[in-house]
Design a protein around this motif. Structure first.
Motif, PDB file in Angstrom:
ATOM      1  N   VAL A 161       0.842  -1.195   0.000  1.00 32.45           N
ATOM      2  CA  VAL A 161       0.000   0.000   0.000  1.00 32.45           C
ATOM      3  C   VAL A 161       0.880   1.249   0.000  1.00 32.45           C
ATOM      4  N   PHE A 162       0.565   2.191  -0.882  1.00 29.55           N
ATOM      5  CA  PHE A 162       1.316   3.430  -0.995  1.00 29.55           C
ATOM      6  C   PHE A 162       0.403   4.631  -0.754  1.00 29.55           C
ATOM      7  N   ARG A 163       0.994   5.662  -0.174  1.00 28.20           N
ATOM      8  CA  ARG A 163       0.296   6.930   0.060  1.00 28.20           C
ATOM      9  C   ARG A 163       0.871   7.994  -0.865  1.00 28.20           C
ATOM     10  N   VAL A 164      -0.007   8.714  -1.546  1.00 26.88           N
ATOM     11  CA  VAL A 164       0.398   9.832  -2.404  1.00 26.88           C
ATOM     12  C   VAL A 164      -0.275  11.090  -1.889  1.00 26.88           C
ATOM     13  N   ARG A 165       0.513  12.124  -1.654  1.00 25.66           N
ATOM     14  CA  ARG A 165      -0.032  13.382  -1.130  1.00 25.66           C
ATOM     15  C   ARG A 165      -0.110  14.475  -2.203  1.00 25.66           C
ATOM     16  N   ALA A 166       0.658  14.353  -3.263  1.00 22.62           N
ATOM     17  CA  ALA A 166       0.651  15.342  -4.331  1.00 22.62           C
ATOM     18  C   ALA A 166       0.804  14.615  -5.667  1.00 22.62           C
ATOM     19  N   PHE A 167       0.238  15.210  -6.712  1.00 30.94           N
ATOM     20  CA  PHE A 167       0.289  14.561  -8.015  1.00 30.94           C
ATOM     21  C   PHE A 167       0.157  15.602  -9.111  1.00 30.94           C
ATOM     22  N   ALA A 168       0.516  15.188 -10.322  1.00 33.73           N
ATOM     23  CA  ALA A 168       0.350  16.009 -11.505  1.00 33.73           C
ATOM     24  C   ALA A 168      -0.769  15.426 -12.357  1.00 33.73           C
ATOM     25  N   GLY A 169      -1.523  16.316 -13.015  1.00 26.51           N
ATOM     26  CA  GLY A 169      -2.620  15.864 -13.849  1.00 26.51           C
ATOM     27  C   GLY A 169      -3.961  16.013 -13.163  1.00 26.51           C
ATOM     28  N   THR A 170      -5.002  15.607 -13.874  1.00 24.91           N
ATOM     29  CA  THR A 170      -6.375  15.685 -13.373  1.00 24.91           C
ATOM     30  C   THR A 170      -6.953  14.284 -13.309  1.00 24.91           C
ATOM     31  N   PRO A 171      -7.433  13.835 -12.140  1.00 23.88           N
ATOM     32  CA  PRO A 171      -8.034  12.497 -12.070  1.00 23.88           C
ATOM     33  C   PRO A 171      -9.163  12.363 -13.090  1.00 23.88           C
ATOM     34  N   SER A 172      -9.088  11.324 -13.910  1.00 25.16           N
ATOM     35  CA  SER A 172     -10.038  11.151 -14.997  1.00 25.16           C
ATOM     36  C   SER A 172     -10.484   9.697 -15.083  1.00 25.16           C
ATOM     37  N   GLU A 173     -11.699   9.502 -15.539  1.00 26.97           N
ATOM     38  CA  GLU A 173     -12.257   8.160 -15.668  1.00 26.97           C
ATOM     39  C   GLU A 173     -11.553   7.391 -16.777  1.00 26.97           C
ATOM     40  N   THR A 174     -11.322   6.110 -16.511  1.00 24.21           N
ATOM     41  CA  THR A 174     -10.713   5.223 -17.493  1.00 24.21           C
ATOM     42  C   THR A 174     -11.610   4.005 -17.685  1.00 24.21           C
ATOM     43  N   GLU A 175     -11.190   3.096 -18.531  1.00 21.49           N
ATOM     44  CA  GLU A 175     -11.971   1.879 -18.739  1.00 21.49           C
ATOM     45  C   GLU A 175     -12.078   1.056 -17.464  1.00 21.49           C
ATOM     46  N   GLU A 176     -11.091   1.199 -16.585  1.00 23.10           N
ATOM     47  CA  GLU A 176     -11.008   0.375 -15.382  1.00 23.10           C
ATOM     48  C   GLU A 176     -11.667   1.023 -14.164  1.00 23.10           C
ATOM     49  N   MET A 177     -11.463   2.334 -13.983  1.00 29.38           N
ATOM     50  CA  MET A 177     -11.860   2.991 -12.741  1.00 29.38           C
ATOM     51  C   MET A 177     -12.495   4.364 -12.996  1.00 29.38           C
ATOM     52  N   ARG A 178     -13.381   4.758 -12.057  1.00 27.30           N
ATOM     53  CA  ARG A 178     -13.965   6.095 -12.069  1.00 27.30           C
ATOM     54  C   ARG A 178     -13.536   6.804 -10.785  1.00 27.30           C
ATOM     55  N   PRO A 179     -12.582   7.740 -10.846  1.00 23.74           N
ATOM     56  CA  PRO A 179     -12.083   8.397  -9.639  1.00 23.74           C
ATOM     57  C   PRO A 179     -13.141   9.289  -8.990  1.00 23.74           C
ATOM     58  N   VAL A 180     -13.203   9.234  -7.661  1.00 29.79           N
ATOM     59  CA  VAL A 180     -14.152  10.042  -6.894  1.00 29.79           C
ATOM     60  C   VAL A 180     -13.464  10.502  -5.609  1.00 29.79           C
ATOM     61  N   TRP A 181     -13.599  11.801  -5.288  1.00 30.53           N
ATOM     62  CA  TRP A 181     -13.080  12.319  -4.024  1.00 30.53           C
ATOM     63  C   TRP A 181     -14.088  12.088  -2.912  1.00 30.53           C
ATOM     64  N   PHE A 182     -13.581  11.695  -1.731  1.00 33.83           N
ATOM     65  CA  PHE A 182     -14.410  11.525  -0.534  1.00 33.83           C
ATOM     66  C   PHE A 182     -13.761  12.268   0.621  1.00 33.83           C
ATOM     67  N   PRO A 183     -14.570  12.774   1.569  1.00 33.61           N
ATOM     68  CA  PRO A 183     -13.977  13.298   2.799  1.00 33.61           C
ATOM     69  C   PRO A 183     -13.230  12.172   3.501  1.00 33.61           C
ATOM     70  N   GLN A 184     -12.061  12.458   4.077  1.00 31.59           N
ATOM     71  CA  GLN A 184     -11.278  11.392   4.698  1.00 31.59           C
ATOM     72  C   GLN A 184     -12.006  10.714   5.852  1.00 31.59           C
ATOM     73  N   ASP A 185     -12.954  11.419   6.469  1.00 29.68           N
ATOM     74  CA  ASP A 185     -13.685  10.822   7.587  1.00 29.68           C
ATOM     75  C   ASP A 185     -14.972  10.141   7.144  1.00 29.68           C
ATOM     76  N   ALA A 186     -15.175   9.995   5.823  1.00 23.78           N
ATOM     77  CA  ALA A 186     -16.395   9.350   5.346  1.00 23.78           C
ATOM     78  C   ALA A 186     -16.137   8.482   4.118  1.00 23.78           C
ATOM     79  N   PRO A 187     -15.206   7.540   4.204  1.00 23.52           N
ATOM     80  CA  PRO A 187     -15.031   6.615   3.079  1.00 23.52           C
ATOM     81  C   PRO A 187     -16.314   5.798   2.894  1.00 23.52           C
ATOM     82  N   PRO A 188     -16.626   5.373   1.683  1.00 25.36           N
ATOM     83  CA  PRO A 188     -17.857   4.622   1.413  1.00 25.36           C
ATOM     84  C   PRO A 188     -17.722   3.138   1.777  1.00 25.36           C
ATOM     85  N   PHE A 189     -17.543   2.864   3.071  1.00 25.81           N
ATOM     86  CA  PHE A 189     -17.236   1.495   3.490  1.00 25.81           C
ATOM     87  C   PHE A 189     -18.298   0.480   3.073  1.00 25.81           C
TER      88      PHE A 189
END
Length: 202
Positions: free
Chosen positions: A105-133
């Motif tokens: 497991v890796f943690r990333v705090r900064a990145f380049a680019g814009t999170p975008s949907e791909t054939e595999e995954m649809r990126p979604v931001w969540f509040p850290q205290d409310a993951p969709p468990f």
């Protein structure tokens, strides 16, 4: 060892680990944790479809785990990590699969680019205290709190019928380290999270 007793593991756990002989399936999992928010991806196809998870997958021939983590993040979310921290190792054992999974497991705090949907995954931001468990894997509520507070962890999770969590043990290990493509740095970050240590969890 944390949230569960190290005794009482189902028999298939020790049997599977020993029969694997230190040859697990190596996988990566990358979670973007930026400020008070967490970037997850909704799986669009294959195993775990409809579930939210980090970004990752198996290693390609010749890759290190950090190489694979970087590649999978770009392929699945269209972003490039600006530095990574090795956050932990999770081992998954299944009663219907003879090969355990060892997930880095890796943690990333900064990145380049814009999170975008791909054939595999649809990126979604969540509040850290409310993951969709309710739409995540059964092991996630146990180790996510450690991840979110910056701890380094080592866990072993046992599943029956591929998806039913029946036992686990989890604990903190050495502090996470930044990974910059240096295999030695990653080895230091993993520390006690070796295959022998995994057997020692039982």
């Amino acid at each position: 060892m944390g949230d569960a007793s190290t005794s009482g593991a189902p028999e298939f756990v020790s049997n599977t680990l020993r029969q694997a002989g230190g040859n697990p399936k190596l996988l990566t999992l990358v979670l973007v944790h930026q400020g008070d928010r967490l970037l997850l991806g909704e799986k669009k196809r294959g195993f775990g479809v409809g579930y939210y998870n980090g970004f990752g997958g198996k290693l390609e021939p010749g890759e290190t785990v950090e190489d694979a983590a970087q590649r999978e993040l770009e392929e699945e979310a269209c972003i490039q990590a600006d530095g990574m921290e090795h956050a932990g190792v999770l081992t998954f054992v299944f009663d219907d699969n003879p090969q355990p999974w060892e997930v880095h497991v890796f943690r990333v705090r900064a990145f380049a680019g814009t999170p975008s949907e791909t054939e595999e995954m649809r990126p979604v931001w969540f509040p850290q205290d409310a993951p969709p468990f309710a739409q995540m894997w059964a092991d996630d509520p146990f180790w996510y709190p450690l991840f979110l507070r910056g701890a380094h962890f080592n866990g072993l999770f046992a599943f029956t019928h591929s998806t039913q969590l029946v036992w686990h043990t989890l604990g903190e290990t050495a502090a996470a380290a930044a990974v910059g493509g240096d295999a030695a740095a990653l080895s230091g970050a993993i520390g006690a999270c070796t295959w022998a240590a995994r057997l020692g969890l039982l």
